[in-house]
Design an enzyme around this catalytic site. Sequence first.
Site, PDB file in Angstrom:
ATOM      1  N   ASP A  66       1.336  -1.451  -0.396  1.00 19.56           N
ATOM      2  CA  ASP A  66      -0.068   0.336   0.260  1.00 19.56           C
ATOM      3  C   ASP A  66       0.863   0.649  -0.393  1.00 19.56           C
ATOM      4  O   ASP A  66       2.190   1.870   0.166  1.00 19.56           O
ATOM      5  CB  ASP A  66      -1.638   0.523   1.617  1.00 19.56           C
ATOM      6  CG  ASP A  66      -0.352  -0.466   2.418  1.00 19.56           C
ATOM      7  OD1 ASP A  66       0.716  -0.657   2.639  1.00 19.56           O
ATOM      8  OD2 ASP A  66      -1.128  -1.319   3.528  1.00 19.56           O
ATOM      9  N   CYS A  91       1.436   4.637   8.928  1.00 21.76           N
ATOM     10  CA  CYS A  91       1.090   2.962   9.350  1.00 21.76           C
ATOM     11  C   CYS A  91       2.307   2.648   8.351  1.00 21.76           C
ATOM     12  O   CYS A  91       2.324   1.011   8.402  1.00 21.76           O
ATOM     13  CB  CYS A  91       0.331   3.356   8.727  1.00 21.76           C
ATOM     14  SG  CYS A  91      -0.807   1.678   9.291  1.00 21.76           S
ATOM     15  N   HIS A  93       4.147   2.611   5.672  1.00 21.64           N
ATOM     16  CA  HIS A  93       3.566   2.299   4.135  1.00 21.64           C
ATOM     17  C   HIS A  93       4.839   2.512   3.156  1.00 21.64           C
ATOM     18  O   HIS A  93       5.057   2.088   2.290  1.00 21.64           O
ATOM     19  CB  HIS A  93       2.492   2.574   3.613  1.00 21.64           C
ATOM     20  CG  HIS A  93       0.962   2.239   3.710  1.00 21.64           C
ATOM     21  ND1 HIS A  93      -0.278   3.291   3.510  1.00 21.64           N
ATOM     22  CD2 HIS A  93       0.720   1.878   5.041  1.00 21.64           C
ATOM     23  CE1 HIS A  93      -1.079   2.582   4.593  1.00 21.64           C
ATOM     24  NE2 HIS A  93      -0.412   1.665   5.166  1.00 21.64           N
ATOM     25  N   GLU A 125      -5.846   3.363   3.374  1.00 16.39           N
ATOM     26  CA  GLU A 125      -6.448   3.911   4.951  1.00 16.39           C
ATOM     27  C   GLU A 125      -7.841   4.525   4.537  1.00 16.39           C
ATOM     28  O   GLU A 125      -8.543   4.743   5.371  1.00 16.39           O
ATOM     29  CB  GLU A 125      -5.908   5.452   5.483  1.00 16.39           C
ATOM     30  CG  GLU A 125      -3.898   4.690   5.958  1.00 16.39           C
ATOM     31  CD  GLU A 125      -3.890   3.825   7.115  1.00 16.39           C
ATOM     32  OE1 GLU A 125      -5.178   3.516   7.770  1.00 16.39           O
ATOM     33  OE2 GLU A 125      -2.811   3.091   7.283  1.00 16.39           O
ATOM     34  N   HIS A 151       2.963  -6.374   6.777  1.00 19.00           N
ATOM     35  CA  HIS A 151       2.528  -5.102   7.541  1.00 19.00           C
ATOM     36  C   HIS A 151       3.524  -4.502   8.988  1.00 19.00           C
ATOM     37  O   HIS A 151       3.917  -5.973   8.857  1.00 19.00           O
ATOM     38  CB  HIS A 151       0.698  -4.665   8.087  1.00 19.00           C
ATOM     39  CG  HIS A 151       1.066  -3.217   8.060  1.00 19.00           C
ATOM     40  ND1 HIS A 151       1.081  -2.301   9.262  1.00 19.00           N
ATOM     41  CD2 HIS A 151      -0.193  -2.651   7.604  1.00 19.00           C
ATOM     42  CE1 HIS A 151       0.416  -1.183   8.982  1.00 19.00           C
ATOM     43  NE2 HIS A 151      -0.590  -1.735   8.089  1.00 19.00           N
ATOM     44  N   HIS A 343      -0.144   4.354  13.859  1.00 16.09           N
ATOM     45  CA  HIS A 343      -0.617   5.543  13.573  1.00 16.09           C
ATOM     46  C   HIS A 343      -0.339   6.588  14.967  1.00 16.09           C
ATOM     47  O   HIS A 343      -1.049   7.344  15.101  1.00 16.09           O
ATOM     48  CB  HIS A 343      -2.359   5.878  13.543  1.00 16.09           C
ATOM     49  CG  HIS A 343      -2.493   4.934  12.882  1.00 16.09           C
ATOM     50  ND1 HIS A 343      -4.220   4.508  12.325  1.00 16.09           N
ATOM     51  CD2 HIS A 343      -2.515   4.339  11.437  1.00 16.09           C
ATOM     52  CE1 HIS A 343      -4.676   3.819  11.039  1.00 16.09           C
ATOM     53  NE2 HIS A 343      -3.549   3.317  11.160  1.00 16.09           N
TER      54      HIS A 343
HETATM   55  C1  LIG Z   1      -3.808  -1.544   9.653  1.00 17.18           C
HETATM   56  C2  LIG Z   1      -3.950  -0.570   9.265  1.00 17.18           C
HETATM   57  O1  LIG Z   1      -3.557   0.688  10.648  1.00 17.18           O
HETATM   58  N1  LIG Z   1      -5.433  -0.096   9.093  1.00 17.18           N
HETATM   59  C3  LIG Z   1      -5.969   0.662   8.749  1.00 17.18           C
HETATM   60  C4  LIG Z   1      -7.375   0.449   8.258  1.00 17.18           C
HETATM   61  C5  LIG Z   1      -8.280   1.440   8.062  1.00 17.18           C
HETATM   62  C6  LIG Z   1      -9.749   1.161   7.430  1.00 17.18           C
HETATM   63  C7  LIG Z   1     -10.359   2.716   7.546  1.00 17.18           C
HETATM   64  N2  LIG Z   1      -9.981   3.878   7.512  1.00 17.18           N
HETATM   65  C8  LIG Z   1     -11.486   2.710   8.901  1.00 17.18           C
HETATM   66  O2  LIG Z   1     -10.531   3.366  10.057  1.00 17.18           O
HETATM   67  O3  LIG Z   1     -12.566   1.733   9.274  1.00 17.18           O
HETATM   68  C9  LIG Z   1      -6.824   0.519  10.397  1.00 17.18           C
HETATM   69  O4  LIG Z   1      -7.205   1.392  10.643  1.00 17.18           O
HETATM   70  O5  LIG Z   1      -6.893  -0.290  10.386  1.00 17.18           O
END
Ligand SMILES: CC(=O)N[C@@H](CCC[C@H](N)C(=O)O)C(=O)O
EC number: 3.5.1.47
Length: 371
Positions: A66, A91, A93, A125, A151, A343
């Site tokens: 990603d 995150c 990427h 994201e 990841h 995050h």
């Molecule tokens: C691995 C990771 O941290 N992925 C994100 C994916 C976000 C999905 C979407 N924007 C949401 O918040 O539902 C995560 O926050 O898990």
Amino acid sequence: MNLVEIRRELHQIPELGFQEFKTQTYLLDKINAMQTDRVEVKEWRTGIMVRVSGANPNKTIGFRCDIDGLPITEQTDFPFKSTHEGQMHACGHDFHMTIALGSLKLIIDHPIDNDVVFLFQPAEEGPGGALPMMESDSFKEWKPDVVFALHIAPELPTGTVSSRPGLLFANTSELFLDFSGKGGHAAYPHLTRDMTVAASSFVVELQQIVARNLNPLESAVVTVGKMESGFVQNAIAESARLEGTIRTLEPATINVIKQKLERLIQGFEISHECKIAIDYGANYYQVYNEQQYVDIFAETMTTNNINYQEANPAMTGEDFGYMLKDIPGFMFWLGVDSPFGLHNAQLTPDEDALEIGVKAVKNTIQALSAC
Ligand SMILES: CC(=O)N[C@@H](CCC[C@H](N)C(=O)O)C(=O)O
């Protein structure tokens, strides 16, 4: 290939979903510099697909990374910190892309029998790039027979990778709520409907859905990550906005939560005399790993002196789940030993993990080709 330099250059130019223009140009420059007659490149929106033809192909192996960043303001003192105000690769990427480029180079330089497709996918994201990418003609033409992805895992030591057969990541739905009511002077609450108070109560009440409406054996999380309301200190807010996410281990549980949420909204509209508009944004399907491929991965890691450890399911989401719904494969965690998690504005992954990631991906592609 200088992996650390590439990672740092990418780290400086994080871009949000489907706006990864500089990132795409950067990646294309690197990919085009590796071009041989066995390499084909296709652009798809802000993403890229690269196919490396095998010497004697009877299947296609896919590796997906990603490429988007997050709307987070970086709080590190690195000389290579984000140059894009309010955006950060928080995150990992930048790591994922660097590892994909490093593995691509090795697969080009050391041909294998089967075709390999590298997918540089935008908008993980949000709003989600995997599904529309899969619906494109380019993807369908080069569709892999088996696909995998990684990841970064801040809490795992560098040198360790981790995965599990079955469910690895949760089902997710974004959540956006807009409250509107009658604002007015701060001194006259009885003449107004205060949307700051309504939204604040809603955040607290929302937590009862998981705590008191779900079977405790059905894991779920509802998080409000952002809250906005009002214009000035001495006015009662006429609007408020909540932004969050719903996570569940079972796909059906998301719908149970949404039903309860909608009933709560009806009650709040009556009791706070307001309107609440709801938008579920992007929804991601769970990441579900195929046992056969996790076994091959675990064995390959052990053979190559990379520590393999069985993972627990996590409430993180990934639109790579859509690829695994359609194509067998798996996802794995790569240890990067950061004191700050995903995050977090101070995420500091260990760059020694880049080499390990490339080794893990290259050897896995070879193992999947041979099986
Ligand atoms: C691995 C990771 O941290 N992925 C994100 C994916 C976000 C999905 C979407 N924007 C949401 O918040 O539902 C995560 O926050 O898990």
